[in-house]
Motif scaffolding. Structure first.
Motif, PDB file in Angstrom:
ATOM      1  N   LEU A   1      30.759  55.829 -86.832  1.00 47.78           N
ATOM      2  CA  LEU A   1      29.547  56.390 -86.675  1.00 47.78           C
ATOM      3  C   LEU A   1      29.408  57.517 -87.762  1.00 47.78           C
ATOM      4  O   LEU A   1      28.222  57.673 -88.424  1.00 47.78           O
ATOM      5  N   GLU A   2      30.502  58.170 -87.781  1.00 48.26           N
ATOM      6  CA  GLU A   2      30.438  59.133 -88.997  1.00 48.26           C
ATOM      7  C   GLU A   2      30.338  58.661 -90.520  1.00 48.26           C
ATOM      8  O   GLU A   2      29.385  59.256 -91.141  1.00 48.26           O
ATOM      9  N   SER A   3      30.837  57.689 -90.832  1.00 42.16           N
ATOM     10  CA  SER A   3      30.484  57.294 -92.020  1.00 42.16           C
ATOM     11  C   SER A   3      29.270  56.300 -92.334  1.00 42.16           C
ATOM     12  O   SER A   3      28.957  56.406 -93.685  1.00 42.16           O
ATOM     13  N   THR A   4      28.686  55.966 -91.063  1.00 41.12           N
ATOM     14  CA  THR A   4      27.430  55.065 -91.398  1.00 41.12           C
ATOM     15  C   THR A   4      26.348  55.980 -91.157  1.00 41.12           C
ATOM     16  O   THR A   4      25.163  55.766 -91.732  1.00 41.12           O
TER      17      THR A   4
ATOM     18  N   ASN B   1      30.535  48.600 -85.572  1.00 44.02           N
ATOM     19  CA  ASN B   1      31.089  47.027 -86.254  1.00 44.02           C
ATOM     20  C   ASN B   1      31.633  46.528 -85.134  1.00 44.02           C
ATOM     21  O   ASN B   1      33.147  46.833 -85.185  1.00 44.02           O
ATOM     22  N   ARG B   2      31.338  45.703 -84.098  1.00 42.88           N
ATOM     23  CA  ARG B   2      32.028  45.190 -83.067  1.00 42.88           C
ATOM     24  C   ARG B   2      33.018  44.215 -83.401  1.00 42.88           C
ATOM     25  O   ARG B   2      34.141  44.109 -82.797  1.00 42.88           O
ATOM     26  N   GLN B   3      32.683  43.627 -84.495  1.00 47.18           N
ATOM     27  CA  GLN B   3      33.758  42.396 -85.051  1.00 47.18           C
ATOM     28  C   GLN B   3      34.983  43.155 -85.290  1.00 47.18           C
ATOM     29  O   GLN B   3      36.159  42.916 -85.328  1.00 47.18           O
ATOM     30  N   SER B   4      34.874  44.317 -86.008  1.00 49.90           N
ATOM     31  CA  SER B   4      35.968  45.253 -86.636  1.00 49.90           C
ATOM     32  C   SER B   4      36.668  45.624 -85.588  1.00 49.90           C
ATOM     33  O   SER B   4      37.858  45.666 -85.382  1.00 49.90           O
ATOM     34  N   LEU B   5      35.962  46.147 -84.423  1.00 50.07           N
ATOM     35  CA  LEU B   5      36.378  46.842 -83.553  1.00 50.07           C
ATOM     36  C   LEU B   5      37.653  45.698 -82.707  1.00 50.07           C
ATOM     37  O   LEU B   5      38.617  46.253 -82.366  1.00 50.07           O
ATOM     38  N   VAL B   6      37.013  44.800 -82.236  1.00 49.91           N
ATOM     39  CA  VAL B   6      37.992  43.778 -81.365  1.00 49.91           C
ATOM     40  C   VAL B   6      39.219  43.314 -82.302  1.00 49.91           C
ATOM     41  O   VAL B   6      40.039  43.052 -81.857  1.00 49.91           O
ATOM     42  N   LYS B   7      38.976  43.212 -83.606  1.00 47.85           N
ATOM     43  CA  LYS B   7      40.153  42.885 -84.398  1.00 47.85           C
ATOM     44  C   LYS B   7      41.215  43.829 -84.261  1.00 47.85           C
ATOM     45  O   LYS B   7      42.314  43.848 -84.157  1.00 47.85           O
ATOM     46  N   ILE B   8      40.574  45.413 -84.202  1.00 50.00           N
ATOM     47  CA  ILE B   8      41.659  46.450 -83.991  1.00 50.00           C
ATOM     48  C   ILE B   8      42.412  46.392 -82.834  1.00 50.00           C
ATOM     49  O   ILE B   8      43.563  46.597 -82.754  1.00 50.00           O
ATOM     50  N   LEU B   9      41.517  46.078 -81.651  1.00 50.13           N
ATOM     51  CA  LEU B   9      42.042  46.025 -80.370  1.00 50.13           C
ATOM     52  C   LEU B   9      42.954  44.828 -79.957  1.00 50.13           C
ATOM     53  O   LEU B   9      43.871  45.085 -79.229  1.00 50.13           O
ATOM     54  N   GLY B  10      42.411  43.864 -80.885  1.00 45.60           N
ATOM     55  CA  GLY B  10      43.440  42.538 -80.244  1.00 45.60           C
ATOM     56  C   GLY B  10      43.164  41.801 -78.938  1.00 45.60           C
ATOM     57  O   GLY B  10      42.206  41.995 -78.385  1.00 45.60           O
ATOM     58  N   GLY B  11      44.377  41.101 -78.602  1.00 44.38           N
ATOM     59  CA  GLY B  11      44.176  40.662 -77.272  1.00 44.38           C
ATOM     60  C   GLY B  11      43.301  39.346 -77.449  1.00 44.38           C
ATOM     61  O   GLY B  11      42.846  38.926 -78.510  1.00 44.38           O
ATOM     62  N   GLY B  12      42.419  39.240 -76.392  1.00 44.41           N
ATOM     63  CA  GLY B  12      41.350  38.128 -76.312  1.00 44.41           C
ATOM     64  C   GLY B  12      40.006  38.950 -76.208  1.00 44.41           C
ATOM     65  O   GLY B  12      38.849  38.123 -75.946  1.00 44.41           O
ATOM     66  N   ASN B  13      39.989  40.164 -76.560  1.00 41.25           N
ATOM     67  CA  ASN B  13      38.682  40.580 -76.833  1.00 41.25           C
ATOM     68  C   ASN B  13      37.687  39.929 -77.782  1.00 41.25           C
ATOM     69  O   ASN B  13      38.100  39.820 -78.770  1.00 41.25           O
ATOM     70  N   THR B  14      36.369  40.015 -77.365  1.00 41.80           N
ATOM     71  CA  THR B  14      35.368  39.624 -78.137  1.00 41.80           C
ATOM     72  C   THR B  14      34.057  40.682 -78.071  1.00 41.80           C
ATOM     73  O   THR B  14      33.888  41.031 -77.049  1.00 41.80           O
ATOM     74  N   ALA B  15      33.389  40.390 -79.420  1.00 38.50           N
ATOM     75  CA  ALA B  15      32.295  41.394 -79.504  1.00 38.50           C
ATOM     76  C   ALA B  15      31.116  41.086 -78.585  1.00 38.50           C
ATOM     77  O   ALA B  15      30.852  39.982 -78.337  1.00 38.50           O
ATOM     78  N   ALA B  16      30.586  42.033 -77.829  1.00 39.79           N
ATOM     79  CA  ALA B  16      29.409  41.627 -76.957  1.00 39.79           C
ATOM     80  C   ALA B  16      28.128  42.029 -77.560  1.00 39.79           C
ATOM     81  O   ALA B  16      27.862  43.017 -78.088  1.00 39.79           O
ATOM     82  N   ASN B  17      27.067  41.173 -76.822  1.00 34.35           N
ATOM     83  CA  ASN B  17      25.643  41.459 -77.241  1.00 34.35           C
ATOM     84  C   ASN B  17      25.185  41.286 -76.003  1.00 34.35           C
ATOM     85  O   ASN B  17      23.804  41.108 -75.960  1.00 34.35           O
TER      86      ASN B  17
ATOM     87  N   THR C   1      38.013  54.167 -83.747  1.00 34.62           N
ATOM     88  CA  THR C   1      37.150  53.493 -84.491  1.00 34.62           C
ATOM     89  C   THR C   1      35.891  53.791 -84.346  1.00 34.62           C
ATOM     90  O   THR C   1      35.064  53.760 -85.439  1.00 34.62           O
ATOM     91  N   LEU C   2      35.347  54.226 -83.268  1.00 32.58           N
ATOM     92  CA  LEU C   2      33.857  54.380 -83.034  1.00 32.58           C
ATOM     93  C   LEU C   2      33.612  55.764 -83.701  1.00 32.58           C
ATOM     94  O   LEU C   2      32.514  55.923 -84.438  1.00 32.58           O
TER      95      LEU C   2
END
Length: 539
Positions: free
Chosen positions: A403-406, A316-332, A398-399
Motif C-alpha cells: 500500500l505504501e509503495s503503490t 497484489n494478492r498473487q504475491s501475498l499468497v506466494k509469501i504465505l504459502g500453504g494452499g492459499n489462493t488469491a480471492a476475488n 506485505t499489505l
C-alpha cells in the motif's frame, strides 16, 4: 515442555540427517495408549455454545459436544442424538426423535436441553453474535429484536425424547444447520451454577460428545480432550486422549513435530515447498476467506468508496499468497471457492467484482488521487490490525509494503495481537482496518453474504447498503431456487463493487500429519475437525 533451545537442536539434527523430512512416526506408547498430540494456531476464546463465533472454539465444541446430527466425511449428514426425523409436507414442521443419552456428569440429556440452549442463544440478554442463524425458526427474529418473549420460539419438547421445531418459512439449509455446534444442547444446571464463568474454563462446561475437555483455564495455551465415558457411542471412539497446545510459530511447531512432541503441524511457504513429497504432507482446503474490513463508523475517510477501491487494487494478492504459502489462493469473491454450485458452476465464479479485486497499480493510484481530492487531504494514515501468528504478521507486513509503495501519501502502521484480543477489538470497533476471516458454517453462500447486512453483529466495519439488505432478505423469502441464487449473486456483486470488504485470499493450509493417525474427518465448512473415529494405527 522441553526448552526451546533443545527442540531447535533436535530439529537441526533431523534436518542435517534427512533433509526436510519427518524424523520418525508416532512412538509405540502413543499407539498403545491411543493418544495423539495436536496443535492449534490460536487460543480458545470461549467454550460457550451461545457465544462462540470462531473456528477454534467450534472445533473444540464439535468434539466435546453433540447435536441432532454429526457431519461425516464430505459433509454427509449422519444421525447423532436424532434417531428419526419427520418433516411436514410444507417443510415448516420438523420432529426429531432423540436417543437416550447422558451428560458427562451422568445425568440424562433430554429434549428440554435443546429447548433451553436455543432459547438462551436467541435471548437478547445473552448477547450472541450468531443468533441471526436462528432466523426462519418461528418468532426467532422478533425475539432477538426484543419484540417477543423467548418462550415463543418455535421449539418445544414433546416428552423427554421428542423435539418439535416450527419454522416461519422453509429454510433450504435447515438440516445442515442442525449439524453446526450453535444448535447443540446445553445443560441448564451447569449454565446456572457457573453463572458468568460458564464456558470460560473446562470445568465450567457440561459435555455430551465423544470427548470431555480438561485443563483449560481460560488463559493457558494447552489442554486435553479425554474420552467421554458417558458418551452414548463410546465404543466407536478409539482415542483416549488428544493433547492440545497452541503453536503460533511454524518453525517451533515443525521442530516439535520432528522431535515427536507434536503429531501434526502447519507448514509455512518454505516448509511446504520442501516437504511436498513427505508421506504426511496434506493440504486442508477450508471454505474460508480472509478479507479486509474497513471501520466506516470510526473513520470518515473509510466511508469513501474510491479509497476502499484504491486500497483493494493496490494489493497484489498473487504475491501475498506466494509469501504465505500453504494452499492459499488469491480471492476475488467473498464466498469461498467450491462451497456451492449452481447448475454445475461454482457460485463464487459467477460473482462480479468489476475488477476491483485485481492488482492494478495504475488504476489504484488514480482512484487514490480522486479519493484524496474528495476528502480534502493530501495524505491518509491508517493502522491494519491482525493476529500475532507468523502468517498474520507476514500478511500485515506485505499489505503495509504494497500500500505504501503503490499509493503515495498512504501511511500504514501494523498491529498484531493475540487472536482472542483481535476478536474482541473487532467486535468493539477498535480498529481502522482489520484482517478478518470467515469460514462457512454450512455449504451455502448465505453463510458469507448474510454477514454484511446492516445489523449483522459480524459486520464489524459497519458497511451499510439498503439494496444489499433487500437482496439478502429476498433470498431468504423465496421458494424459487433460481431467483434465490440470482439475489445472492447480485448482493455479493454489489458488496464487491462498493468494496464494503476487500477479499484477500481463500485459505488452504499445508500440514504434516503422522501417517499412522487414521480416521480423522476434515470438512471444509462448519466445524472442520471430527476426531470421533480417529485412531493411531498399529503396524
Amino acid at each position: 515442555m522441553r526448552p526451546k533451545k533443545l527442540i531447535a537442536s533436535i530439529g537441526v539434527l533431523c534436518l542435517a540427517a534427512v533433509g526436510l523430512s519427518a524424523c520418525s512416526s508416532s512412538n509405540s506408547s502413543s499407539k498403545d495408549k491411543q493418544e495423539i498430540t495436536w496443535m492449534d494456531a490460536a487460543e480458545i476464546p470461549t467454550m460457550d455454545i451461545s457465544k462462540a463465533t470462531d473456528n477454534t472454539s467450534f472445533n473444540q465444541l464439535n468434539n466435546v459436544m453433540e447435536g441432532l446430527y454429526r457431519l461425516g466425511k464430505d459433509e454427509k449428514i449422519e444421525n447423532a442424538l436424532a434417531t428419526k426425523t419427520q418433516v411436514s409436507q410444507n417443510g415448516k414442521k420438523w420432529v426429531f426423535t432423540l436417543r437416550k443419552s447422558k451428560w458427562s456428569d451422568g445425568t440424562p440429556l433430554t429434549a428440554k436441553d435443546f429447548v433451553y440452549s436455543w432459547r438462551r442463544t436467541v435471548n437478547p440478554a445473552t448477547g450472541s453474535q450468531y443468533a441471526y442463524l436462528f432466523e426462519g425458526i418461528k418468532n426467532a427474529t422478533d425475539i432477538t429484536a426484543g419484540k417477543k418473549p423467548v418462550s415463543s420460539l418455535g421449539v418445544k419438547a414433546d416428552g423427554k425424547y421428542k423435539l418439535v421445531v416450527t419454522l416461519d418459512k422453509q429454510v433450504p439449509y435447515f438440516k445442515l444447520l442442525m449439524g453446526f455446534p450453535l444448535f447443540f444442547p446445553q445443560q441448564e444446571k451447569m449454565v446456572k451454577s457457573a453463572g458468568s464463568k460458564y464456558g470460560t474454563a473446562s470445568k465450567y462446561v457440561a459435555y455430551n460428545g465423544p470427548f470431555v475437555q480438561t485443563g483449560w483455564s481460560g488463559a493457558n495455551l494447552s489442554w486435553k480432550l479425554k474420552k467421554n465415558k458417558n458418551y452414548w457411542d463410546k465404543k466407536a471412539v478409539k482415542l483416549n486422549t488428544i493433547n492440545y497446545s497452541v503453536q503460533k510459530t511454524t518453525s517451533t511447531a515443525y521442530n516439535m513435530y520432528q522431535s515427536n512432541m507434536l503429531d501434526a503441524t502447519k507448514l509455512d511457504a518454505e516448509q511446504s515447498k520442501h516437504l511436498k513429497e513427505d508421506p504426511g504432507y496434506t493440504v486442508r482446503n477450508s471454505a474460508s476467506t480472509f478479507y479486509l474490513q474497513y471501520n466506516q463508523a470510526k473513520l470518515k475517510a473509510l466511508r469513501n468508496t474510491n479509497l476502499r477501491r484504491a486500497i483493494s487494487m493496490a494489493v497484489n494478492r498473487q504475491s501475498l499468497v506466494k509469501i504465505l504459502g500453504g494452499g492459499n489462493t488469491a480471492a476475488n469473491s467473498l464466498t469461498a471457492k467450491n462451497l456451492a454450485k449452481v447448475d454445475g458452476v461454482d457460485f463464487s465464479s459467477t460473482v462480479s467484482d468489476n475488477g476491483y479485486d485485481a492488482y492494478n497499480p495504475t488504476a489504484a493510484k488514480k482512484l487514490f488521487k480522486q479519493a484524496l481530492k474528495e476528502l480534502g487531504t493530501k495524505s491518509i494514515s491508517l493502522t491494519i490490525l491482525s493476529d500475532d501468528t507468523d502468517v498474520a504478521k507476514k500478511t500485515t507486513e506485505t499489505l503495509q509494503s504494497q500500500l505504501e509503495s503503490t499509493l503515495p501519501g498512504m501511511n500504514i502502521k501494523t498491529q498484531n495481537v493475540p487472536f482472542k484480543t483481535r476478536l474482541s477489538r473487532s467486535t468493539a470497533g477498535d480498529f481502522d482496518i482489520v484482517v478478518s476471516a470467515w469460514g462457512a458454517d454450512f455449504a451455502d453462500p448465505i453463510s458469507f453474504d448474510d454477514l454484511f447486512t446492516s445489523n449483522n453483529a459480524n459486520n464489524n466495519g459497519k458497511w451499510k447498503n439498503k439494496e444489499y439488505d433487500q437482496l439478502i432478505e429476498a433470498s431468504k423469502n423465496t421458494t424459487d431456487q433460481k431467483q434465490r441464487w440470482k439475489d445472492l449473486r447480485q448482493a455479493e456483486s454489489l458488496l464487491l463493487d462498493q468494496q464494503g470488504v476487500s477479499p484477500l485470499y481463500y485459505q488452504g493450509e499445508a500440514w504434516l500429519v503422522r501417517p499412522d493417525i487414521k480416521g480423522i474427518i476434515y470438512n471444509s465448512a462448519g466445524a472442520n475437525y471430527n476426531f470421533k473415529n480417529a485412531y493411531v494405527a498399529k503396524n
